[in-house]
Write a protein that holds these residues in place. Structure first.
Motif, mmCIF file in Angstrom:
data_model
loop_
_atom_site.group_PDB
_atom_site.id
_atom_site.type_symbol
_atom_site.label_atom_id
_atom_site.label_comp_id
_atom_site.label_asym_id
_atom_site.label_seq_id
_atom_site.Cartn_x
_atom_site.Cartn_y
_atom_site.Cartn_z
ATOM 1 N N ARG A 72 0.671 3.707 2.069
ATOM 2 C CA ARG A 72 1.065 4.020 3.446
ATOM 3 C C ARG A 72 2.301 3.226 3.838
ATOM 4 O O ARG A 72 3.230 3.759 4.464
ATOM 5 C CB ARG A 72 -0.090 3.701 4.399
ATOM 6 N N ILE A 73 2.324 1.954 3.494
ATOM 7 C CA ILE A 73 3.480 1.113 3.823
ATOM 8 C C ILE A 73 4.719 1.596 3.068
ATOM 9 O O ILE A 73 5.817 1.685 3.640
ATOM 10 C CB ILE A 73 3.181 -0.364 3.491
ATOM 11 N N SER A 90 5.338 4.610 1.982
ATOM 12 C CA SER A 90 5.786 5.881 2.557
ATOM 13 C C SER A 90 6.546 5.665 3.851
ATOM 14 O O SER A 90 7.587 6.284 4.097
ATOM 15 C CB SER A 90 4.575 6.791 2.794
ATOM 16 N N ALA A 91 6.021 4.765 4.695
ATOM 17 C CA ALA A 91 6.687 4.478 5.969
ATOM 18 C C ALA A 91 8.070 3.864 5.746
ATOM 19 O O ALA A 91 9.043 4.226 6.422
ATOM 20 C CB ALA A 91 5.819 3.541 6.808
ATOM 21 N N SER A 117 0.833 -1.192 0.000
ATOM 22 C CA SER A 117 0.000 0.000 0.000
ATOM 23 C C SER A 117 0.875 1.252 0.000
ATOM 24 O O SER A 117 2.077 1.205 0.293
ATOM 25 C CB SER A 117 -0.921 0.009 1.223
#
Length: 292
Positions: A100-101, A103-104, A98
């Protein structure tokens, strides 16, 4: 690379007018680079910067600034090598994909020491050489041809030249890299590059390598001459064909003849033809307005 192409053409136009590049254009370039970093792809992150630099040069940018920007791009490329390598590894280990993953992982790889440690391990083992080495794959293809099992897929499939807008139900052709991976491993879950040299031998033997490389070299020479004239004269309308030619010469030899050399031909010649037509039209209009 359509967005990158559009940005580079706008940069070329501003450089030709000796005008400052607007903030929104810089934002678009930064956004494209960020997308490449989120993909953990050095190529995707680097293309916007390289295309922008070529646009600046095409627009008549100064040599000193061009060299300076080129050095900055080189430093950026070197700095993202461990970042992308560590990010890809962390993404595979996480098993998720994803935004979000990603980006993290990107922030973690940039801030923490994971990328630096991974870079040290990579330097010690030097696995990146395998990205530049095709000898094992070429040896397999040569053995297949010498054993009487040449690659029997058509070198030129005429269906690929028909636009899908004219033939919506055109069959989706499986890339040669997937076929080669299936031949080598018996699975079709991935792709495997062979290089045009291995591809030519697998199809025609040494005669194919000699004749095919000569023809490809002649084609690359024609691309160089066209690009050189366009850059030397700052021919704005030939700019898309210049970038397309750079991609063909840079990436083509590492692929198969079909998808590295033959498939880009319609796009490249269309860009050259359209550039010549537009150049002729606008030149005539300019001469008419000036009363020449």
């Amino acid at each position: 690379y359509l967005v990158d192409l559009g940005v580079s053409m706008v940069v070329c136009a501003f450089a030709m007018r000796k005008a400052k590049v607007p903030v929104w254009l810089i934002f678009v370039v930064v956004l494209q680079v960020t997308i490449g970093l989120l993909e953990f792809s050095k190529l995707v992150a680097l293309v916007p910067l390289v295309f922008t630099l070529v646009g600046y040069i095409m627009g008549g940018g100064t040599l000193k600034k061009s060299i300076f920007y080129g050095c900055l791009i080189s430093v950026f490329y070197i700095s993202i090598i461990p970042l992308c390598a560590a990010g890809r590894q962390e993404l595979i280990l996480s098993g998720q994909n994803s935004l979000r993953i990603r980006s993290a992982i990107l922030v973690q790889s940039a801030v923490e020491k994971n990328s630096a440690n991974y870079f040290i391990e990579e330097v010690n083992s030097q696995p990146w050489w395998t990205r530049l080495m095709f000898t094992d794959k070429q040896a397999y293809a040569m053995r297949e041809y010498d054993s009487g099992r040449p690659y029997d897929e058509a070198l030129i499939d005429l269906k690929m030249f028909i636009p899908r807008i004219l033939w919506p139900r055109k069959p989706i052709r499986v890339g040669p890299g997937k076929n080669f991976y299936r031949v080598v491993t018996g699975r079709d879950t991935n792709f495997m590059a062979l290089s045009v040299y291995g591809d030519l031998y697998w199809r025609f033997g040494w005669l194919g390598v000699v004749v095919g490389c000569w023809l490809i070299g002649m084609f690359f020479g024609a691309i160089f001459n066209t690009n050189y004239r366009a850059i030397k004269t700052s021919d704005y309308w030939m700019f898309p064909s210049v970038l397309c030619g750079i991609l063909i010469v840079g990436q083509g030899p590492a692929r198969f003849v079909e998808n590295g050399i033959v498939a880009p031909l319609p796009i490249y010649f269309s860009m050259v033809g359209l550039g010549c037509v537009l150049n002729q039209v606008f030149t005539e209009n300019k001469a008419r307005v000036c009363g020449c």
